[in-house]
Design a protein around this motif. Structure first.
Motif, PDB file in Angstrom:
ATOM      1  N   UNK A 170      12.530 -38.278   6.323  1.00  0.00           N
ATOM      2  CA  UNK A 170      13.403 -37.284   5.699  1.00  0.00           C
ATOM      3  C   UNK A 170      12.835 -36.543   4.503  1.00  0.00           C
ATOM      4  N   UNK A 171      11.591 -36.804   4.138  1.00  0.00           N
ATOM      5  CA  UNK A 171      10.966 -36.067   3.045  1.00  0.00           C
ATOM      6  C   UNK A 171      10.123 -34.925   3.583  1.00  0.00           C
ATOM      7  N   UNK A 172       9.708 -34.046   2.689  1.00  0.00           N
ATOM      8  CA  UNK A 172       8.646 -33.097   2.974  1.00  0.00           C
ATOM      9  C   UNK A 172       7.599 -33.290   1.890  1.00  0.00           C
ATOM     10  N   UNK A 173       6.342 -33.007   2.211  1.00  0.00           N
ATOM     11  CA  UNK A 173       5.280 -33.267   1.254  1.00  0.00           C
ATOM     12  C   UNK A 173       4.329 -32.080   1.178  1.00  0.00           C
ATOM     13  N   UNK A 174       3.755 -31.918   0.013  1.00  0.00           N
ATOM     14  CA  UNK A 174       2.663 -30.971  -0.210  1.00  0.00           C
ATOM     15  C   UNK A 174       1.427 -31.783  -0.559  1.00  0.00           C
ATOM     16  N   UNK A 175       0.330 -31.491   0.109  1.00  0.00           N
ATOM     17  CA  UNK A 175      -0.889 -32.265  -0.070  1.00  0.00           C
ATOM     18  C   UNK A 175      -2.035 -31.346  -0.477  1.00  0.00           C
ATOM     19  N   UNK A 176      -2.800 -31.784  -1.458  1.00  0.00           N
ATOM     20  CA  UNK A 176      -4.045 -31.115  -1.821  1.00  0.00           C
ATOM     21  C   UNK A 176      -5.133 -32.179  -1.771  1.00  0.00           C
ATOM     22  N   UNK A 177      -6.177 -31.915  -1.011  1.00  0.00           N
ATOM     23  CA  UNK A 177      -7.278 -32.873  -0.883  1.00  0.00           C
ATOM     24  C   UNK A 177      -8.579 -32.170  -1.194  1.00  0.00           C
ATOM     25  N   UNK A 178      -9.486 -32.874  -1.868  1.00  0.00           N
ATOM     26  CA  UNK A 178     -10.770 -32.279  -2.179  1.00  0.00           C
ATOM     27  C   UNK A 178     -11.844 -33.317  -2.367  1.00  0.00           C
ATOM     28  N   UNK A 179     -13.041 -32.838  -2.669  1.00  0.00           N
ATOM     29  CA  UNK A 179     -14.171 -33.733  -2.893  1.00  0.00           C
ATOM     30  C   UNK A 179     -15.108 -33.081  -3.904  1.00  0.00           C
ATOM     31  N   UNK A 180     -15.948 -33.912  -4.516  1.00  0.00           N
ATOM     32  CA  UNK A 180     -16.896 -33.383  -5.496  1.00  0.00           C
ATOM     33  C   UNK A 180     -18.049 -34.365  -5.642  1.00  0.00           C
ATOM     34  N   UNK A 181     -19.041 -33.971  -6.415  1.00  0.00           N
ATOM     35  CA  UNK A 181     -20.207 -34.816  -6.631  1.00  0.00           C
ATOM     36  C   UNK A 181     -21.185 -34.767  -5.474  1.00  0.00           C
ATOM     37  N   UNK A 207      -7.111 -36.931  -3.453  1.00  0.00           N
ATOM     38  CA  UNK A 207      -5.918 -36.340  -2.826  1.00  0.00           C
ATOM     39  C   UNK A 207      -4.750 -36.422  -3.805  1.00  0.00           C
ATOM     40  N   UNK A 208      -3.916 -35.365  -3.805  1.00  0.00           N
ATOM     41  CA  UNK A 208      -2.677 -35.327  -4.587  1.00  0.00           C
ATOM     42  C   UNK A 208      -1.540 -34.990  -3.633  1.00  0.00           C
ATOM     43  N   UNK A 209      -0.460 -35.771  -3.683  1.00  0.00           N
ATOM     44  CA  UNK A 209       0.674 -35.610  -2.771  1.00  0.00           C
ATOM     45  C   UNK A 209       1.957 -35.480  -3.586  1.00  0.00           C
ATOM     46  N   UNK A 210       2.688 -34.387  -3.370  1.00  0.00           N
ATOM     47  CA  UNK A 210       3.990 -34.180  -4.006  1.00  0.00           C
ATOM     48  C   UNK A 210       5.064 -34.448  -2.955  1.00  0.00           C
ATOM     49  N   UNK A 211       6.000 -35.329  -3.271  1.00  0.00           N
ATOM     50  CA  UNK A 211       7.000 -35.789  -2.297  1.00  0.00           C
ATOM     51  C   UNK A 211       8.390 -35.325  -2.724  1.00  0.00           C
ATOM     52  N   UNK A 212       9.079 -34.649  -1.805  1.00  0.00           N
ATOM     53  CA  UNK A 212      10.424 -34.132  -2.077  1.00  0.00           C
ATOM     54  C   UNK A 212      11.335 -34.420  -0.894  1.00  0.00           C
ATOM     55  N   UNK A 213      12.628 -34.625  -1.134  1.00  0.00           N
ATOM     56  CA  UNK A 213      13.556 -34.652  -0.003  1.00  0.00           C
ATOM     57  C   UNK A 213      13.576 -33.275   0.649  1.00  0.00           C
ATOM     58  N   UNK A 214      13.854 -33.213   1.939  1.00  0.00           N
ATOM     59  CA  UNK A 214      13.894 -31.922   2.626  1.00  0.00           C
ATOM     60  C   UNK A 214      14.858 -30.976   1.921  1.00  0.00           C
ATOM     61  N   UNK A 215      14.454 -29.715   1.802  1.00  0.00           N
ATOM     62  CA  UNK A 215      15.306 -28.742   1.131  1.00  0.00           C
ATOM     63  C   UNK A 215      14.612 -27.412   0.979  1.00  0.00           C
TER      64      UNK A 215
END
Length: 283
Positions: A170-181, A207-215
């Motif tokens: 029941x959530x929706x998520x926004x994901x940002x993933x990256x790499x370095x070095x 990785x960074x994940x923002x978690x929200x209820x659907x909306x």
């Protein structure tokens, strides 16, 4: 008198007609945020070909900053809701992206072969199963990094499964993933680059994940208590399979990369969330 009234009527009609057909100036595409950049463009990537190591590529399935010199994305950003999930099978059609600017080397399906590193997805195949076309888009090599096999198949796979389970619940998520070095340890030992130096092997993957209820109006719904998961792992094969071991803060990732993550939030909420280390469940 009649002629004068007729003339005025025609003139009024022409003026009103012109107003109705006026063209409103449009913003530059670089200023328009896609669904996948709802929380911002972390490195201010642009579509200027001269900005070759911070080149903005927007696909319907994800957005990313590409580095021509590294042959990999700097970061990839995407949104996951139930609308993105379905029953399309895994395509496994790894291939070069022919839409890269003319003259740029196109990393291909053989560039990692025999290296001891996986062709590691940023946007996972299983996050895009609504249609065959969506799933196929995740196999473009612009969405890949050289990833140590255990890092890819165990640690990150478990985090990806956990993220999709949140969406199914029941959530929706926004994901940002990256790499370095530079420099990772794969199944055949340490490598700094692949494909005759055309592809850089990163030393860290985050990785960074923002978690929200659907909306709706997602940015405005984020509060100081919104759950944000930040993870940063070494790109090595001798790695814990538990992604929770590698939790960190968004602030720490920003310090390492010089990116501005979650920049669309208010300064106050951004400061609070980016300073936290998540301690929530991991399965």
């Amino acid at each position: 008198m009649m002629k004068r009234l007729t003339y005025l009527a025609i003139l009024s009609f022409l003026v009103l007609g012109c107003k109705e057909t006026e063209i409103t100036p449009q913003k530059s595409p670089d200023l328009l945020l896609s669904e996948h950049l709802t929380f911002g463009n972390p490195s201010n990537a642009t579509t200027d070909v001269n900005n070759a190591n911070n080149y903005l590529i927007e696909k319907p399935q994800y957005s990313l900053s590409y580095s021509k010199d590294r042959g990999t994305p700097n970061w990839v950003s995407w949104h996951i809701t139930k609308d993105w999930l379905g029953s399309a099978p895994r395509q496994d059609d790894f291939r070069e992206d022919t839409s890269l600017p003319t003259g740029w080397y196109r990393v291909n399906e053989d560039s990692y072969r025999g290296s001891g590193f996986d062709r590691g997805h940023n946007t996972p195949s299983a996050d895009r199963t609504k249609t065959v076309a969506d799933n196929s888009a995740t196999f473009l090599m612009i969405n890949m990094i050289p990833q140590a096999p255990n890092n890819n198949q165990q640690t990150w796979a478990r985090l990806e499964d956990y993220t999709r389970n949140l969406v199914q619940d029941g959530d929706e998520v926004y994901v940002i993933m990256g790499s370095y070095g530079v420099g990772g340890i794969g199944s055949s030992g340490t490598r700094n680059s692949l494909d005759n130096g055309r592809v850089t092997v990163p030393s860290q993957i985050w990785k960074v994940i923002v978690i929200l209820p659907e909306g709706n109006d997602d940015v405005s719904r984020v509060t100081n208590s919104t759950r944000v998961i930040a993870v940063n792992t070494p790109n090595i094969n001798t790695i814990s399979s538990s992604w929770g071991t590698y939790r960190t803060t968004v602030d720490a990732i920003e310090a390492a990369t010089s990116y501005d993550l979650l920049s669309q939030l208010t300064d106050q909420i951004e400061a609070v969330l980016e300073a936290k280390t998540d301690n929530g469940p991991t399965q």
